[in-house]
Write a protein that holds these residues in place. Structure first.
Motif, PDB file in Angstrom:
ATOM      1  N   ARG A 131       0.859  -1.196   0.000  1.00  0.00           N
ATOM      2  CA  ARG A 131       0.000   0.000   0.000  1.00  0.00           C
ATOM      3  C   ARG A 131       0.881   1.227   0.000  1.00  0.00           C
ATOM      4  O   ARG A 131       2.000   1.176   0.510  1.00  0.00           O
ATOM      5  CB  ARG A 131      -0.859   0.055   1.268  1.00  0.00           C
ATOM      6  N   LEU A 132       0.373   2.306  -0.535  1.00  0.00           N
ATOM      7  CA  LEU A 132       1.136   3.551  -0.457  1.00  0.00           C
ATOM      8  C   LEU A 132       1.082   4.026   0.981  1.00  0.00           C
ATOM      9  O   LEU A 132       0.022   4.420   1.470  1.00  0.00           O
ATOM     10  CB  LEU A 132       0.505   4.625  -1.343  1.00  0.00           C
ATOM     11  N   GLY A 162       1.360   6.369   4.179  1.00  0.00           N
ATOM     12  CA  GLY A 162       1.138   7.814   4.271  1.00  0.00           C
ATOM     13  C   GLY A 162       0.001   8.274   3.376  1.00  0.00           C
ATOM     14  O   GLY A 162      -0.224   9.470   3.206  1.00  0.00           O
ATOM     15  N   PHE A 163      -0.713   7.312   2.836  1.00  0.00           N
ATOM     16  CA  PHE A 163      -1.872   7.619   1.997  1.00  0.00           C
ATOM     17  C   PHE A 163      -3.110   6.918   2.544  1.00  0.00           C
ATOM     18  O   PHE A 163      -3.043   5.765   2.960  1.00  0.00           O
ATOM     19  CB  PHE A 163      -1.643   7.118   0.560  1.00  0.00           C
ATOM     20  N   ARG A 192      -8.846   6.331   7.686  1.00  0.00           N
ATOM     21  CA  ARG A 192     -10.185   5.859   8.013  1.00  0.00           C
ATOM     22  C   ARG A 192     -11.213   6.991   7.993  1.00  0.00           C
ATOM     23  O   ARG A 192     -12.340   6.822   7.556  1.00  0.00           O
ATOM     24  CB  ARG A 192     -10.163   5.171   9.396  1.00  0.00           C
ATOM     25  N   TYR A 202      -7.857   5.313  -9.446  1.00  0.00           N
ATOM     26  CA  TYR A 202      -7.952   4.410  -8.283  1.00  0.00           C
ATOM     27  C   TYR A 202      -7.979   5.233  -6.994  1.00  0.00           C
ATOM     28  O   TYR A 202      -8.840   5.051  -6.136  1.00  0.00           O
ATOM     29  CB  TYR A 202      -6.753   3.449  -8.283  1.00  0.00           C
ATOM     30  N   LYS A 244     -11.330   6.067  -4.555  1.00  0.00           N
ATOM     31  CA  LYS A 244     -11.319   5.591  -3.167  1.00  0.00           C
ATOM     32  C   LYS A 244     -11.054   6.728  -2.179  1.00  0.00           C
ATOM     33  O   LYS A 244     -10.940   6.498  -0.969  1.00  0.00           O
ATOM     34  CB  LYS A 244     -10.265   4.499  -2.993  1.00  0.00           C
ATOM     35  N   ASN A 260      -1.832  11.530   4.136  1.00  0.00           N
ATOM     36  CA  ASN A 260      -2.160  11.797   5.537  1.00  0.00           C
ATOM     37  C   ASN A 260      -0.953  12.437   6.233  1.00  0.00           C
ATOM     38  O   ASN A 260       0.082  12.675   5.605  1.00  0.00           O
ATOM     39  CB  ASN A 260      -2.666  10.525   6.230  1.00  0.00           C
TER      40      ASN A 260
END
Ligand code: ACO
Length: 428
Positions: A300-301, A303-304, A307, A352, A356, A361
């Motif tokens: 997963r990326l 820092g991206f 929730r 994508y 989503k 973050n």
């Protein structure tokens, strides 16, 4: 749903449940009587739709990218305030007057030393121990030293232990760092600011005087502000859950630190920088974007995504600006910053990530700043824990002071075997 009531029909039974409104944000359906009246539980793993408490501390509007502490926007606090002022605000509900801030800062700086015997705990750890492992152990051990502030029913005890935790966490964090690099512990100095003192305890050595660089002190202080609280996230909920049994505050904060360590939570800043290092140059970005989108690849990326935030994390905006300030102050640069900017740009234009609602973050840029200041990646989550301690303590205090507070005890949907008879060993 109608007029502050929600109705539910299930298993042929119908019940009405009150709908409660907060100051802002979604209303909540009060389901507390659901089980008593219907014999049914609700099911919400990960608490995606469940409010676990009333809280007046922090508000997030994830769709709009808004974060308020006691009503004040995080951008304004990061720009104009200090970590000590924000700490006072989180704990007490209002911004302090100059005299109140002075008294509060004085109290905190007078609690920064740790019991000398606590130092001996460190030598029990391997030098290459992760500092978060040390933090969990040493912060939990504080309860063995400060017996005079562990009566959670006593507001004065709660106040003293809160101050002790906020004050001693930087000292313990700096000691964890010093232990890992084999340098002597540096005692706190009361004439420095909370953050300046932490920088000196971390990077100072007895052989020469340590000069706090004001721009770095300010950037670090701002990073602490950005991490100070974030409503009912995993570690805060852990602190509340641990505290709901009446456990002492030092043990509760140690539980919060343990939860924060995970890569899906506080550990993401370390993981984000490691990911940027692995990507290296912007030409490699498409390969990693493709991996992040591939359902068969666990990558997963880092820092991206978030929730709650389905928009740009307001803390990431401030963090990105702070990178440039620190680079200017220290007269350094880091090619990884260019890679990060380019990665953000590519991801934000990729269907994508757009569909989503995955945005950078707070952790996406923080690693670049911390690394420029001189922290090793293993310390990143420790710094997060340091700053979040004030939020944990404020939330813990709020919970204990709530007259309706109960021990946290979720229910479950049992999927194991039904009752069956024990088979003796020789018949299996
Ligand atoms: N990279 C690629 N895809 C992602 C990412 C990401 N970083 N984050 C989420 N997605 C995808 C998921 O695969 C999922 O796709 P699907 O619907 O096709 O199955 C969808 O987006 C939703 O993701 P969930 O994991 O279900 O969302 P959740 O709210 O549970 O997770 C989390 C949020 C854990 C933060 C997630 O976005 C993540 O793992 N991000 C990377 C780690 C990270 O940066 N954590 C820091 C959070 S901030 C903090 O703790 C301070």
């Amino acid at each position: 749903m109608s007029d502050n009531q929600a109705s539910l029909t299930a298993d042929g039974k119908s019940i009405e449940m009150p709908v409660r409104s907060g100051t802002i944000g979604p209303d909540v359906i009060d389901i507390r009587k659901l089980y008593g009246q219907t014999g049914l539980f609700t099911y919400d793993p990960g608490f995606t739709s469940t409010a676990s408490c009333d809280s007046a501390i922090t508000y997030i509007d994830g769709e709009e990218g808004v974060l308020l502490h006691r009503g004040y926007p995080i951008g304004q606090l990061a720009e104009h305030s200090t970590f000590m002022e924000v700490s006072y605000l989180l704990l007490n509900g209002e911004l302090p007057s100059p005299a109140q801030l002075d008294t509060f800062s004085h109290t905190i700086t007078r609690h920064t030393m740790v019991h000398e015997q606590l130092s001996s705990f460190f030598s029990g750890f391997r030098r290459d121990a992760h500092p978060m492992a040390i933090m969990c152990g040493v912060v939990g051990a504080l309860s063995a030293f400060y017996h005079d502030s562990t009566d959670v029913a006593d507001p004065e005890h709660r106040k003293i232990s809160s101050h002790r935790l906020i004050a001693k966490i930087p000292t313990i964090a700096a000691m964890a760092y010093k232990y890992s690099v084999g340098q002597p512990f540096v005692y706190p100095r009361n004439d420095l600011s909370y953050t300046g003192n932490f920088l000196r305890m971390t990077f100072g050595v007895p052989a020469e005087e340590y000069e706090v660089v004001p721009a770095v002190e300010r950037a670090m202080d701002r990073i602490f502000i950005l991490h100070a609280d974030h409503e009912q996230n995993a570690s805060t909920s852990t602190v509340r859950l641990a505290g709901s049994s009446g456990a002492n505050p030092f043990a509760c904060i140690a539980a919060g630190i343990a939860c924060l360590w995970g890569p899906a939570h506080g550990g993401a800043n370390e993981a984000a920088l490691n990911m940027l290092k692995e990507i290296g140059t912007p030409d490699k970005i498409p390969e990693y974007i493709a991996r992040a989108k591939d359902k068969n690849d666990p990558f997963r990326l880092m820092g991206f995504g978030h929730r709650v935030y389905k928009n740009y994390d307001p803390r990431a905006t401030v963090m990105q600006k702070t990178v440039r300030e620190v680079f200017d102050a220290l007269k350094v640069s880091d090619p990884l910053f260019e890679t990060a900017l380019r990665l953000e740009e590519i991801a934000l234009n990729d269907p994508y990530f757009v569909e989503k609602k995955l945005f950078p973050n707070v952790d996406f840029y923080s690693g670049i700043i911390l690394s420029a200041i001189g922290f090793p990646t293993t310390m990143f989550t420790v710094l997060f824990a340091l700053a979040r301690t004030v939020g944990w303590v404020a939330q813990w205090n709020e919970m204990i002071s709530d007259p309706g507070q109960k021990i946290g005890r979720p229910r479950q949907l049992y999927t194991g075997p039904a009752a069956r008879d024990y088979t003796p060993l020789d018949q299996r």
